[in-house]
Design an enzyme around this catalytic site. Structure first.
Site, short mmCIF file in Angstrom:
data_model
loop_
_atom_site.label_atom_id
_atom_site.label_comp_id
_atom_site.label_asym_id
_atom_site.label_seq_id
_atom_site.Cartn_x
_atom_site.Cartn_y
_atom_site.Cartn_z
N GLU B 38 6.62 11.08 -12.31
CA GLU B 38 7.09 11.63 -11.55
C GLU B 38 8.23 12.70 -12.60
O GLU B 38 9.68 11.52 -12.74
CB GLU B 38 7.27 12.21 -10.50
CG GLU B 38 6.12 12.34 -9.60
CD GLU B 38 6.54 11.60 -8.22
OE1 GLU B 38 6.95 11.39 -7.83
OE2 GLU B 38 4.83 11.07 -7.71
N GLU B 69 1.63 9.50 -6.34
CA GLU B 69 2.08 8.37 -6.63
C GLU B 69 0.42 7.21 -6.30
O GLU B 69 0.61 6.69 -7.39
CB GLU B 69 2.16 7.73 -5.29
CG GLU B 69 4.10 7.47 -5.69
CD GLU B 69 4.76 9.17 -5.60
OE1 GLU B 69 3.64 10.30 -4.71
OE2 GLU B 69 5.87 9.74 -5.51
N ASP B 94 10.26 2.60 -2.75
CA ASP B 94 9.65 3.66 -1.60
C ASP B 94 8.60 3.90 -1.19
O ASP B 94 8.11 3.77 -0.45
CB ASP B 94 10.62 4.18 -0.66
CG ASP B 94 11.96 3.85 -0.82
OD1 ASP B 94 13.01 3.22 0.46
OD2 ASP B 94 12.67 3.44 -1.23
N PHE B 95 8.38 5.05 -2.35
CA PHE B 95 7.58 4.90 -2.85
C PHE B 95 5.77 4.63 -3.05
O PHE B 95 5.08 4.70 -2.88
CB PHE B 95 7.58 6.28 -3.26
CG PHE B 95 8.74 6.97 -3.63
CD1 PHE B 95 9.42 7.69 -2.67
CD2 PHE B 95 9.19 8.29 -4.92
CE1 PHE B 95 10.71 8.01 -2.31
CE2 PHE B 95 10.18 8.87 -4.27
CZ PHE B 95 11.19 8.67 -3.50
N HIS B 138 14.75 5.80 1.16
CA HIS B 138 14.77 6.04 -0.26
C HIS B 138 15.67 4.77 -0.79
O HIS B 138 16.65 4.95 -2.16
CB HIS B 138 16.07 7.20 -0.52
CG HIS B 138 14.84 7.99 -0.62
ND1 HIS B 138 14.27 8.44 0.11
CD2 HIS B 138 14.46 9.03 -2.03
CE1 HIS B 138 13.60 9.35 -0.15
NE2 HIS B 138 13.63 10.53 -1.83
C1 LIG Z 1 5.95 10.47 -2.10
C2 LIG Z 1 7.23 11.15 -2.40
N1 LIG Z 1 7.55 11.01 -4.32
C3 LIG Z 1 8.55 11.50 -4.98
C4 LIG Z 1 9.36 11.80 -3.93
C5 LIG Z 1 10.87 12.15 -4.85
N2 LIG Z 1 11.24 13.76 -4.84
C6 LIG Z 1 12.14 14.30 -3.97
S1 LIG Z 1 11.68 15.68 -3.85
C7 LIG Z 1 10.79 16.19 -4.85
C8 LIG Z 1 10.47 17.36 -5.68
C9 LIG Z 1 9.56 17.86 -4.46
O1 LIG Z 1 8.76 19.55 -4.89
P1 LIG Z 1 8.45 19.80 -3.95
O2 LIG Z 1 7.47 19.26 -2.09
O3 LIG Z 1 8.02 21.60 -4.00
O4 LIG Z 1 9.72 20.18 -2.43
P2 LIG Z 1 11.01 20.85 -3.45
O5 LIG Z 1 11.92 20.26 -3.46
O6 LIG Z 1 10.75 21.91 -3.91
O7 LIG Z 1 11.66 21.58 -1.26
C10 LIG Z 1 10.67 14.81 -5.52
C11 LIG Z 1 9.14 13.97 -6.79
C12 LIG Z 1 9.62 12.08 -2.66
N3 LIG Z 1 10.47 11.92 -1.77
N4 LIG Z 1 8.19 11.07 -2.49
#
Ligand SMILES: Cc1ncc(C[n+]2csc(CCOP(=O)(O)OP(=O)(O)O)c2C)c(N)n1
Ligand SMILES: Cc1ncc(C[n+]2csc(CCOP(=O)(O)OP(=O)(O)O)c2C)c(N)n1
Ligand SMILES: [Mg+2]
Ligand SMILES: [Mg+2]
Lengths: 338, 332, 338, 332
Positions: B38, B69, B94-95, B138
């Protein structure tokens, strides 16, 4: 969910249009019969003879799917199977003796006896790349294989088999989405045998129309009669051609019926009375055999000879397996790391 | 090939830059190497380790993925089976809990359960963020889980030098490798030769020689242990510091040899104390070095609590250099 | 994906038809402004003052979604938020001082400082049940809450907020399917702010039409202008009424734009030049304010007074937070088990 | 309430029947209790523990789920937050790897990271199938993972009597509880009083008193240890057998007290040796009982290998009664 409307015939004309001659039709029958008889023998070895142990999931009733799809493949195409994999492996020409030896847990098994029935369909020499015992875990793995094929500009198309129950897993969703965005050469073959263990598909799968489960990822998706080897074959041909041209994944929802229990010990007590009867004349072998006879492709005698031949092969496979040694326990640590 | 000496140039890189250099070299050298994860592409990686790679190597080699994931690790397995050498990134350790089925139940067992038929040369890079006020979800660090997954190699680099050399080896390895980085180290600097070098997986490294107390430290705590050792030497306590680097397979030989000499052991790791790496290592010492012990092993680890967000509380939660110094003093 | 066609106005007429009077319209503006100013203050406390630490994800640009949905809810409805939750909490009347204290890691915070920004929206007293920092992990949890509501014959509807990126997770897929088959009172609110961190939705989400991601589970699904508080409100009202009648889940795809970076430290260098400009006059507060003025619901002076009031509240919240103590480290073990 | 004596009636139940009885009683007693899982309804549960429940309690209380392990645990969490007391079933412990994020990163931390605001009274029942030729992906046992998840309770019943009493307590507990059953025990029989009784979580139980060697055994191996003790007593070796029952929180008091007396400890558990429960317990003894030890602790566990399918190889892989006997002999 009920059986497809009223198929009692199979699409022999479609096969012929695809240039499948009588010899190849008889080849398909042979493969389907090999699977059926192999599985019947396995059942006997478990339930009557008590020679086999551990979980085993029979492919009886679903033979047209493996044979239809894999007959359409090129030899370089790669297969991700699963715990219900004997049929996939036989359709792909994995020698039955190696499969049987695996079920016996012997050193000559496809996995040297370390895998067992649920992983017995692993045989890279025949393009049988992997078989997981975890529902739908093979899906993202297949997508990764397809990525490797595309990235290395190979011509291989990847086939992944999974059940209707697998549609509700995160692994399927994430894998299918990835194949969709990356436009990968993978064919998702969902074998909808109406049950996930004792639970009917309809009770667990929220979709008015199950093919939507492929279409939602922008993957061309088709519902087919999975008990019609002709239909399966021609649809697979199409999907393979598309994938090979770089046009990405397909999703094939193959309607079929699990004639037996979920595993070899399951007596299917949960099935509604009479349900199985509705599928008897839709049995893929019954149907293919009927068409073969009607079209005078072979006689009763030809087929009996074929059956005898198969029975002999299976007998030899069992003998081979029984004579095969076990891996020595002290050798096991050699298999942990390359 | 594996000595951690200055290369003469004295070139200093951060841990993140060292990792980047290893990835870059492998991408250049071997067309089978691909990266997936990612935000590793246009975003450049959450911690900038893959910055600029998308532009240089293109989206076929540097694959930005959805937030999937399961599929990231699953597809890496498939890619490895198909002849590539994928390096998958899971942004936070964590993920990894989301992909752990693919890693532990599939990848780790494939070679074994196929009777040796399959090989899965892949790396999963991840990092733990303890110490950065990232909160309970995290910051987790649970490397001992993967000791229960034989078939997987597990690497924990503690310096920029090691990060580069171990990552190169991990990518070249024929087995699935879990490569756990430490967020607090990304900006730490150290000598890193510009030429390529590989450090062997499965070799514990004696980072400092000493005769009085042995300290086995993991990841971030290696530096703390070395600094603690300097402090302790001024008190006349001569500390040996060992960094296992690879915790699976775990090379116990230098650890047992050291205890034979010192009779005293402190283990320092950031995971929770119960069932953590400290316990795992301590129990191996019980098997092979019990008679050398003059005192009980001191197992320094995080307390058995979820990780509190508050930066002050988090600091109190973490193993510190002072803890290491006190533990060593207590033993002599 | 681009901004919705050409909205510069909001659906004030729809609001009025729903019986929302001017006082309530002004209430919505107030909430939206509270969120905006709160987030601006948070940004300042991180980037200028350096008083806050750790990840924090601002809700700037998305205010109409939380305010529209949560204004439509009854007080017994329950909310599952996420790491981008300050806006959800404020819209739900969680006092800003408790949120701010949480960001400071203090004992008066919503989570006593043990959670931090990403969990600050947990405040059961206001029906804010949970906020996970793991993308989409709240989805199955919300489905379970809805199961509890239905099973206990309660009237509560569950709202779950998640981002466009969450659509590609196994957790979303499995949770949505469950809600579909069990016909549960849950509203899936997908806040499509065009980005998941630095990755655009289109690059990672294989669906010709994103609403299909709800529809595939047989869930009534609708795409709406998430920057139009009126549209959001009336659509939510509908969905809530359906759920309360026992007619099951809804999926609302709310189109919006993340004006800021993903987290407070992200400078959005990956965004195409000019993209953000296209959204400036679609800003939900700009639009609501314009309509309020045009409809003479309030004067410039009224709104300035409101702004001053909000600024004072936020000032007090910061002061409150700064004065709040920390939990004693030795007390932490009390929070591990009930 | 917690003594494991005969109730006079001498009623024998299997472990599976005892579990069923506990579930049945809780379903009857508390309308908030619901069950969810794959094939627990019309199929009756993969191992028949929930047979007949669908008919009696209906689909609102006995919820057959899709093959969605993430959602099973996630929905259980939500149901608990919403006032129910869900008992979720994960058919094989192996599949728990799919839901582990929900269990470890969400459920276990919720009470803590909400500053005490949330409580999640839920049980996840699962079982491990080692010893039944289920192969590498359907036999795994990795309880030590959950020691790294403070906030979660972890229970491992070893007899029908304990199974019933512990499951009742698990369901009544206000915390998330992971309840790990053992497939090989389902048909084992033992005394189970018909009345309700609850056994406390977090109490180790001395199953046999003895003075020469302490054996801490887990799950299936408790019976093996007791039988080993009988054999050893004929050789004049007097063995104390302790069953922790709950491994988190882990009650070390009876274990330390025992070692104080015996000076010798064998730990027997079915998980892999490295980083397993044996290591975890051994390391706690190091903290609190090192000085009592007259010999190194012997940690009997599965070898660090994936689990082979072949029934013969699997047998060789597993800890046996003979192993326990030999270990105890070796210590005295
Ligand atoms: C399962 C997981 N993978 C990766 C992350 C890292 N991460 C946090 S927010 C995010 C983007 C999320 O995007 P979206 O679902 O569109 O929500 P937004 O942040 O735009 O509100 C990522 C990749 C996480 N917190 N949880
Ligand atoms: C993730 C996971 N959950 C549960 C199981 C147990 N299990 C094995 S097969 C099966 C049913 C699968 O049904 P389906 O996907 O329709 O395939 P079929 O067995 O009908 O071929 C279940 C629940 C498993 N192996 N993996
Ligand atoms: Mg099925
Ligand atoms: Mg987004």
């Amino acid at each position: 969910m009920t059986a497809p409307a009223s198929f009692t015939d199979i699409s022999i004309d479609k096969l012929r249009k695809e240039g499948v001659d009588d010899v190849r039709v008889m080849g398909m029958l042979r493969k389907m019969l090999e699977i059926r008889r192999f599985e019947e023998k396995v059942e006997e070895l478990y339930l009557v003879k008590g020679q086999l142990m551990g979980p085993s999931h029979l492919y009886i009733g679903q033979e047209a799917i493996a044979v239809g799809i894999l007959s359409a493949c090129a030899s370089n195409d790669l297969v991700i199977s699963n715990y219900r994999g004997h049929g996939h492996a036989i359709a792909r020409d994995v020698p039955m003796k190696y499969l049987m030896a695996e079920l016996y847990g012997r050193a000559d098994g496809t996995c040297k006896g370390l895998g067992g029935s649920m992983h017995s369909a692993i045989h890279p020499a025949k393009g049988m790349i992997f078989a997981s015992a975890i529902v739908a875990s093979g899906v993202p793995i297949a997508v990764g294989l397809a990525l490797a094929s595309k990235q290395q500009k190979k011509d291989d198309v990847i086939i992944v088999f999974f059940g209707d129950g697998g549609l509700n897993t995160g692994a399927f969703h994430e894998g299918a989405n990835l194949a969709g965005i990356w436009n990968l050469p993978v064919i998702f073959v969902c074998e909808n045998n109406q049950y996930a263990m004792g639970t009917s598909t309809a009770a667990t799968t929220a979709s008015a129309n199950l093919v939507d489960r492929g279409a939602v990822y922008d993957i061309p998706s088709k519902k087919i009669d999975g008990n019609d080897v002709g239909s399966v074959f021609v649809t697979a041909k199409d999907a393979l051609a598309r994938a090979r041209k770089g046009n990405g994944p397909s999703f094939l929802l193959c309607q079929t019926y699990r004639s037996k229990g979920h595993g070899v010990y399951d007596r299917s007590e949960y099935k509604p009375v009479g349900e199985a009867d509705g599928w008897i004349d839709r049995d893929p072998i019954v149907r293919l055999r009927k068409v073969i006879m009607e079209n005078r492709i072979a006689t009763d005698g030809d087929i009996s000879a074929m059956e005898a031949d198969i029975a002999a092969d299976i007998g030899k496979a069992v003998e081979f397996a029984q004579k095969s040694p076990e891996v020595d326990f002290r050798e096991l640590s050699k298999y942990v790391y390359v | 090939m594996s000595t951690s000496s200055d290369d003469g140039s004295g070139r200093q890189l951060t841990y993140a830059e060292a990792l980047r250099e290893a990835l870059y070299a492998e991408l250049k050298e071997d067309p089978a190497v691909i990266l997936m994860g990612e935000d590793i592409g246009s975003y450049g990686g959450a911690y900038r380790v893959t910055q600029g790679f998308l532009e240089e190597f293109g989206p076929q080699r540097v694959c930005d993925t959805p937030i999937s994931e399961i599929a990231i690790v699953g597809a890496a397995i498939g890619a490895a089976l198909g002849g590539l050498r994928p390096v998958a990134e899971i942004m936070y350790m964590d993920f990894l809990t989301i992909s752990v089925e693919q890693l532990v139940v599939e990848a780790a067992k494939m070679h074994f359960m196929s009777g040796g038929n399959l090989r899965v040369p892949m790396v999963v890079r991840t990092q733990y963020s303890l110490g950065r006020a990232h909160g309970a979800q995290h910051s987790q660090f649970f490397p001992s889980w993967f000791l229960q997954a034989p078939g997987l190699k597990v690497v924990l680099p503690s310096t920029p030098y090691d990060a580069k050399g171990l990552l190169k080896s991990a990518i070249k390895d024929e087995n699935p490798v879990l490569f756990i980085e430490c967020n607090l180290l990304y900006r730490s600097k150290g000598l890193v030769p510009s030429e390529g070098y590989a450090l062997p997986l499965g070799k514990s490294q004696v980072k400092r020689k000493g005769n009085d107390v042995t300290i086995v430290a993991i990841s971030r705590l290696v530096t703390e242990a070395l600094e603690a050792a300097t402090r302790l030497s001024s008190e006349g306590i001569d500390v040996e510091v060992i960094d296992p680097q690879t915790i699976q397979p775990l090379d116990m030989v230098p650890i047992i040899e050291s205890i034979e000499k010192t009779g005293r052991l402190v283990i320092a790791s950031d995971d929770s104390k119960s069932g953590g790496l400290g316990a795992a290592i301590s129990s191996k010492v019980m098997d092979d070095g019990f008679d050398y012990l003059d005192a009980p092993i001191i197992n320094l680890a995080s307390p058995d609590l979820p990780i509190p967000f508050s930066p002050m509380l988090e600091k109190a939660y973490m193993v510190s250099q002072d803890n290491i110094v006190s533990a060593a003093r207590q033993l002599v």
